[in-house]
Design a protein around this motif. Structure first.
Motif, PDB file in Angstrom:
ATOM      1  N   UNK A 211      -3.237   1.244  -5.429  1.00 41.35           N
ATOM      2  CA  UNK A 211      -2.536   0.638  -6.566  1.00 41.35           C
ATOM      3  C   UNK A 211      -2.525  -0.880  -6.484  1.00 41.35           C
ATOM      4  N   UNK A 212      -2.842  -1.430  -5.309  1.00 44.53           N
ATOM      5  CA  UNK A 212      -2.614  -2.856  -5.057  1.00 44.53           C
ATOM      6  C   UNK A 212      -3.906  -3.656  -4.872  1.00 44.53           C
ATOM      7  N   UNK A 213      -4.913  -3.349  -5.705  1.00 44.87           N
ATOM      8  CA  UNK A 213      -6.138  -4.162  -5.734  1.00 44.87           C
ATOM      9  C   UNK A 213      -6.900  -4.129  -4.418  1.00 44.87           C
ATOM     10  N   UNK A 214      -6.992  -2.954  -3.810  1.00 39.82           N
ATOM     11  CA  UNK A 214      -7.697  -2.827  -2.534  1.00 39.82           C
ATOM     12  C   UNK A 214      -8.278  -1.429  -2.431  1.00 39.82           C
ATOM     13  N   UNK A 215      -9.380  -1.309  -1.692  1.00 38.68           N
ATOM     14  CA  UNK A 215     -10.013  -0.018  -1.485  1.00 38.68           C
ATOM     15  C   UNK A 215     -11.061  -0.090  -0.404  1.00 38.68           C
ATOM     16  N   UNK A 216     -11.762   1.013  -0.219  1.00 35.58           N
ATOM     17  CA  UNK A 216     -12.818   1.070   0.798  1.00 35.58           C
ATOM     18  C   UNK A 216     -13.705   2.282   0.522  1.00 35.58           C
ATOM     19  N   UNK A 217     -14.751   2.430   1.316  1.00 35.46           N
ATOM     20  CA  UNK A 217     -15.670   3.551   1.169  1.00 35.46           C
ATOM     21  C   UNK A 217     -17.081   3.097   0.909  1.00 35.46           C
ATOM     22  N   UNK A 218     -18.029   4.031   1.010  1.00 37.27           N
ATOM     23  CA  UNK A 218     -19.447   3.712   0.886  1.00 37.27           C
ATOM     24  C   UNK A 218     -19.769   2.971  -0.402  1.00 37.27           C
ATOM     25  N   UNK A 219     -19.089   3.324  -1.496  1.00 34.87           N
ATOM     26  CA  UNK A 219     -19.458   2.769  -2.796  1.00 34.87           C
ATOM     27  C   UNK A 219     -18.435   1.770  -3.333  1.00 34.87           C
ATOM     28  N   UNK A 220     -17.397   1.500  -2.556  1.00 34.94           N
ATOM     29  CA  UNK A 220     -16.368   0.585  -3.042  1.00 34.94           C
ATOM     30  C   UNK A 220     -16.910  -0.838  -3.231  1.00 34.94           C
ATOM     31  N   UNK A 221     -17.810  -1.261  -2.341  1.00 32.42           N
ATOM     32  CA  UNK A 221     -18.299  -2.647  -2.393  1.00 32.42           C
ATOM     33  C   UNK A 221     -19.022  -2.965  -3.694  1.00 32.42           C
ATOM     34  N   UNK A 222     -19.515  -1.942  -4.389  1.00 32.82           N
ATOM     35  CA  UNK A 222     -20.271  -2.186  -5.621  1.00 32.82           C
ATOM     36  C   UNK A 222     -19.374  -2.385  -6.833  1.00 32.82           C
TER      37      UNK A 222
ATOM     38  N   UNK B  32       0.806  -1.219   0.000  1.00 33.62           N
ATOM     39  CA  UNK B  32       0.000   0.000   0.000  1.00 33.62           C
ATOM     40  C   UNK B  32       0.848   1.282   0.000  1.00 33.62           C
ATOM     41  N   UNK B  33       2.164   1.162  -0.008  1.00 38.46           N
ATOM     42  CA  UNK B  33       3.017   2.352  -0.030  1.00 38.46           C
ATOM     43  C   UNK B  33       3.189   2.872  -1.448  1.00 38.46           C
ATOM     44  N   UNK B  34       2.064   3.185  -2.074  1.00 41.00           N
ATOM     45  CA  UNK B  34       2.000   3.708  -3.430  1.00 41.00           C
ATOM     46  C   UNK B  34       0.812   4.669  -3.515  1.00 41.00           C
ATOM     47  N   UNK B  35       0.504   5.115  -4.713  1.00 37.53           N
ATOM     48  CA  UNK B  35      -0.551   6.112  -4.896  1.00 37.53           C
ATOM     49  C   UNK B  35      -1.917   5.587  -4.471  1.00 37.53           C
ATOM     50  N   UNK B  36      -2.752   6.509  -3.995  1.00 42.16           N
ATOM     51  CA  UNK B  36      -4.163   6.247  -3.704  1.00 42.16           C
ATOM     52  C   UNK B  36      -4.992   7.288  -4.456  1.00 42.16           C
ATOM     53  N   UNK B  37      -6.167   6.876  -4.938  1.00 44.91           N
ATOM     54  CA  UNK B  37      -7.087   7.797  -5.601  1.00 44.91           C
ATOM     55  C   UNK B  37      -8.346   7.912  -4.741  1.00 44.91           C
ATOM     56  N   UNK B  38      -8.699   9.146  -4.387  1.00 42.85           N
ATOM     57  CA  UNK B  38      -9.877   9.416  -3.566  1.00 42.85           C
ATOM     58  C   UNK B  38     -10.985   9.922  -4.487  1.00 42.85           C
ATOM     59  N   UNK B  39     -12.104   9.225  -4.508  1.00 41.76           N
ATOM     60  CA  UNK B  39     -13.271   9.619  -5.301  1.00 41.76           C
ATOM     61  C   UNK B  39     -14.264  10.286  -4.353  1.00 41.76           C
ATOM     62  N   UNK B  40     -14.710  11.491  -4.694  1.00 45.93           N
ATOM     63  CA  UNK B  40     -15.473  12.264  -3.718  1.00 45.93           C
ATOM     64  C   UNK B  40     -16.426  13.243  -4.389  1.00 45.93           C
ATOM     65  N   UNK B  41     -17.192  13.914  -3.553  1.00 44.38           N
ATOM     66  CA  UNK B  41     -18.050  15.010  -3.981  1.00 44.38           C
ATOM     67  C   UNK B  41     -17.299  16.329  -3.800  1.00 44.38           C
ATOM     68  N   UNK B  42     -17.907  17.410  -4.213  1.00 41.67           N
ATOM     69  CA  UNK B  42     -17.249  18.704  -4.121  1.00 41.67           C
ATOM     70  C   UNK B  42     -16.969  19.081  -2.675  1.00 41.67           C
ATOM     71  N   UNK B  43     -17.767  18.575  -1.719  1.00 39.45           N
ATOM     72  CA  UNK B  43     -17.552  18.882  -0.307  1.00 39.45           C
ATOM     73  C   UNK B  43     -16.593  17.901   0.362  1.00 39.45           C
TER      74      UNK B  43
ATOM     75  N   UNK C 139     -16.882  14.751   0.774  1.00 38.10           N
ATOM     76  CA  UNK C 139     -17.474  13.502   1.257  1.00 38.10           C
ATOM     77  C   UNK C 139     -17.168  12.406   0.234  1.00 38.10           C
ATOM     78  N   UNK C 140     -16.747  11.256   0.726  1.00 34.04           N
ATOM     79  CA  UNK C 140     -16.142  10.250  -0.145  1.00 34.04           C
ATOM     80  C   UNK C 140     -17.145   9.267  -0.728  1.00 34.04           C
ATOM     81  N   UNK C 141     -16.911   8.918  -1.980  1.00 39.01           N
ATOM     82  CA  UNK C 141     -17.538   7.744  -2.569  1.00 39.01           C
ATOM     83  C   UNK C 141     -16.695   6.508  -2.239  1.00 39.01           C
ATOM     84  N   UNK C 142     -15.399   6.610  -2.489  1.00 39.21           N
ATOM     85  CA  UNK C 142     -14.513   5.468  -2.288  1.00 39.21           C
ATOM     86  C   UNK C 142     -13.067   5.941  -2.341  1.00 39.21           C
ATOM     87  N   UNK C 143     -12.176   5.086  -1.838  1.00 37.39           N
ATOM     88  CA  UNK C 143     -10.735   5.267  -1.972  1.00 37.39           C
ATOM     89  C   UNK C 143     -10.177   3.981  -2.563  1.00 37.39           C
ATOM     90  N   UNK C 144      -9.370   4.086  -3.620  1.00 33.89           N
ATOM     91  CA  UNK C 144      -8.786   2.888  -4.240  1.00 33.89           C
ATOM     92  C   UNK C 144      -7.274   3.041  -4.289  1.00 33.89           C
TER      93      UNK C 144
END
Length: 647
Positions: A407-418, A387-398, A400-405
């Motif tokens: 580089x290594x096939x892992x992520x989390x957040x309200x919408x990551x499970x989909x 996990x010591x590599x880049x992360x991409x945060x997907x969010x709204x303008x405020x 608030x997060x959709x998900x965080x993904x």
């Protein structure tokens, strides 16, 4: 926010505990033991006094899906703010999946500074999970000393048996009354403690604010909160049923193909329902009613009317609530566009890769409906962990997060499970980790315009091997409010914003940008400033159209000239005023926008709009370049005694 009942009587607390235990197999009635640090520091062994729970307030809500499907960092409890010299007590029921095969399928207590999660300046002391595995990751963080953790149930690995022992009525204690930090998590059968006598470092930007925050994160479990002696941010929640007040829609498509069934078109729509007392829940399309006006079967702009008519407990509401959103019914869906962008700042993270997780961020970049944002950068890693590599945060303008993904096939957040995480390569992690130090990365963040999003990263390691990481079909995205940014964790990122030496000394073919894929029926836009040595017309930008393996379709220049297998069929036209010497003089510092189109029929177009340093607009087009494989079409830029600065 109001709350209805306060548990000020120890007798009532005990009664509540008995009622809860009746429905929790294996749970026992117990009392909290107060910490006695002074006696421990003096080496004396004194029996700790038992403490009744007093001042408790009803706070009844659930976090985690009741089918045990909640993944890590997908749902969070409320924030409980604990000032200095204060003790927090809370009670909850922890529901463990009877089929859980991993010890970490319970919850973690996150301890942070007094900032909203993901907000500017948010920093964590660390996390303490209910299970205890000294060789694993049952607690972590820069300010958590694992040597200070004790438990009467220790697991040797995360596949040991016995996770079910963690379920039932759980009492939490976070005690700051002695100046340090005492944490206790117990269900009467299993007890885990953390005892730190040293004063906490203040991680708040305002030195006068010594508050900390605590929140819980379940994984593969769910939590029924019962009570707290500190009112959380947003207030306590009563056990009474609640009426819906309003809702916010996500996932409404911007375009629907005429003839598509309305239910099918809105299958990805979700609604965040706000009930009385500030309680919220997410409703899926199956729980909502849809109408589209005027006539949905005709082409044109429509208003989607969404109706929800249930209480928090699922009964018929006293009054249904409505929300609306506009969309268009079209004969043909619009083509996707791509934009090559450079985030700000151009580098994040310390060059020695010492920046911890969430320690630095780029600014947010917006992705419009049916658009892909493309970013090129070099990833440098400490190589200590995947996990010591880049992360991409997907969010709204405020933010608030959709998900965080990652580089290594892992992520989390309200919408990551989909979403569907997938690696497009056979990956040996022990080889991949060191290869990521200096890896050239191209990321694609796509807003599909229908409430879903896709992320793709193409990583060319320092060993020359191409690695691909994708996260596709992420749902519950608001297509009109979709942003992303980059963050780091033991790494640093340098975004590729320049090509060629600044003094325009780089010779022909001497520097190249990374290849960018353009899929069929997509148009990619690249914006940059062009600098030239001014010696010849060809000392400006050059676009190379090619396959993934660099086999060329065509090479086109800024000055109405090109070559390659597909170049002969194209129509090259320019609008430069007819004076090449004058045109060359205005190209130094010219603002350029190049559009590369994959027409999906075996042809490609390149169109350049150039605003010279004289303020006038010039154009250069190459229309109908052929021999294109629409499923294997890439482009890159190169220079010839020129220098490009991308925006």
């Amino acid at each position: 926010m109001k709350y209805l009942n306060k548990f000020v009587s120890a007798l009532f607390v005990a009664t509540l505990g008995i009622m809860t235990l009746a429905s929790c197999e294996g749970a026992d009635l117990y009392k909290i033991n107060a910490p006695d640090w002074l006696s421990e520091m003096g080496g004396e062994e004194e029996e700790e006094e038992e403490e009744e729970l007093v001042g408790m307030m009803e706070d009844v809500y659930t976090i985690g899906a009741t089918d045990f499907s909640t993944g890590w960092w997908q749902q969070w409890s409320k924030y409980y703010v604990i000032p200095e010299a204060t003790k927090w007590n809370a009670q909850l029921t922890l529901n463990i999946n009877a089929n859980a095969s991993n010890t970490y399928k319970n919850f973690a207590m996150i301890i942070s500074n007094d900032v909203d999660r993901g907000g500017d300046g948010y920093t964590e002391y660390g996390a303490i999970r209910f299970d205890h595995q000294p060789s694993g990751n049952s607690e972590w963080g820069d300010y958590i000393n694992r040597d200070l953790v004790e438990s009467n149930l220790t697991f040797g690995s995360d596949t040991d048996k016995g996770v079910e022992k963690l379920g039932g009525l759980v009492t939490l204690t976070v005690d700051r009354t002695e100046g340090g930090l005492f944490v206790k998590i117990t269900n009467g059968t299993v007890t885990k403690t953390y005892k730190q006598t040293e004063a906490l470092v203040n991680l708040n930007a305002d030195a006068s604010n010594t508050n900390i925050r605590v929140f819980l994160v379940p994984e593969g479990s769910y939590i029924d909160w019962i009570s707290t002696n500190i009112e959380p941010i947003g207030g306590c929640t009563s056990a009474e049923d609640k009426q819906p007040l309003s809702m916010t829609l996500s996932g409404v498509p911007t375009e629907v193909l005429v003839g598509t069934d309305l239910a099918e078109a809105m299958a990805n729509v979700t609604a965040t329902i706000e009930f009385e007392e500030g309680v919220t829940k997410t409703a899926t399309a199956e729980e909502l009613q849809f109408e589209a006006i005027p006539n949905y079967n005709e082409v044109g702009q429509k208003t989607l009317v969404v109706i929800y008519n249930k209480t928090f407990k699922g009964l018929n509401a006293d009054k249904p609530i409505l929300a609306t959103k506009t969309f268009s019914v079209v004969k043909e869906l619009s083509a996707f566009t791509q934009t090559l962008v450079v985030p700000t700042p151009h580098m994040i993270g310390a060059e020695d890769n010492s920046t911890p997780f969430w320690g630095d961020h780029t600014l947010n970049l917006k992705v419009e409906p049916k658009e892909t944002k493309v970013v090129n950068f070099t990833n440098y890693s400490s190589c200590a962990a995947n996990w010591n590599n880049f992360c991409i945060v997907l969010c709204r303008v405020d933010n608030s997060e959709y998900a965080v993904v990652r580089a290594d096939n892992f992520g989390w957040g309200d919408d990551y499970a989909s979403c569907t995480p997938a690696m497009g390569d056979e990956r040996d992690w022990d080889v991949w980790r060191p290869a990521m130090d200096g890896a050239k990365v191209t990321t694609y963040v796509t807003n599909n315009g229908d409430g879903s999003a896709d992320i793709k990263a193409v990583m060319v390691g320092n060993n020359g091997v191409v690695y691909i990481q994708e996260y596709t079909g992420m749902k519950n995205i608001d297509p009109d409010n979709f942003y992303f940014r980059f963050t780091v964790d033991g790494c640093h990122l340098v975004f590729d914003n320049e090509l060629g030496a600044a003094d325009c000394s780089t010779g022909w073919w001497g520097a190249h940008s990374p290849n960018v894929q353009v899929k069929a029926h997509q148009v990619c836009t690249v914006n940059f400033t062009n600098y030239t040595s001014g010696v010849a017309n060809w000392n400006n930008f050059v676009a190379v159209l090619c396959k993934a393996d660099n086999t060329e379709y065509a090479v086109v220049r800024a000055d109405n000239y090109g070559w390659g297998a597909g170049y002969g069929a194209c129509t090259a036209t320019c609008n430069n005023g007819g004076d090449w010497a004058a045109w060359l003089s205005v190209m130094n510092g010219a603002k350029v926008s190049v559009k590369i189109a994959n027409n999906g029929d075996g042809t490609a177009d390149v169109k350049a709009t150039i605003v010279g340093n004289d303020g006038k607009t010039y154009t250069q087009d190459y229309i109908g370049i052929n021999t294109i494989d629409p499923d294997d079409f890439y482009f890159r830029f190169t220079v010839d005694s020129s220098h490009l600065v991308f925006e």
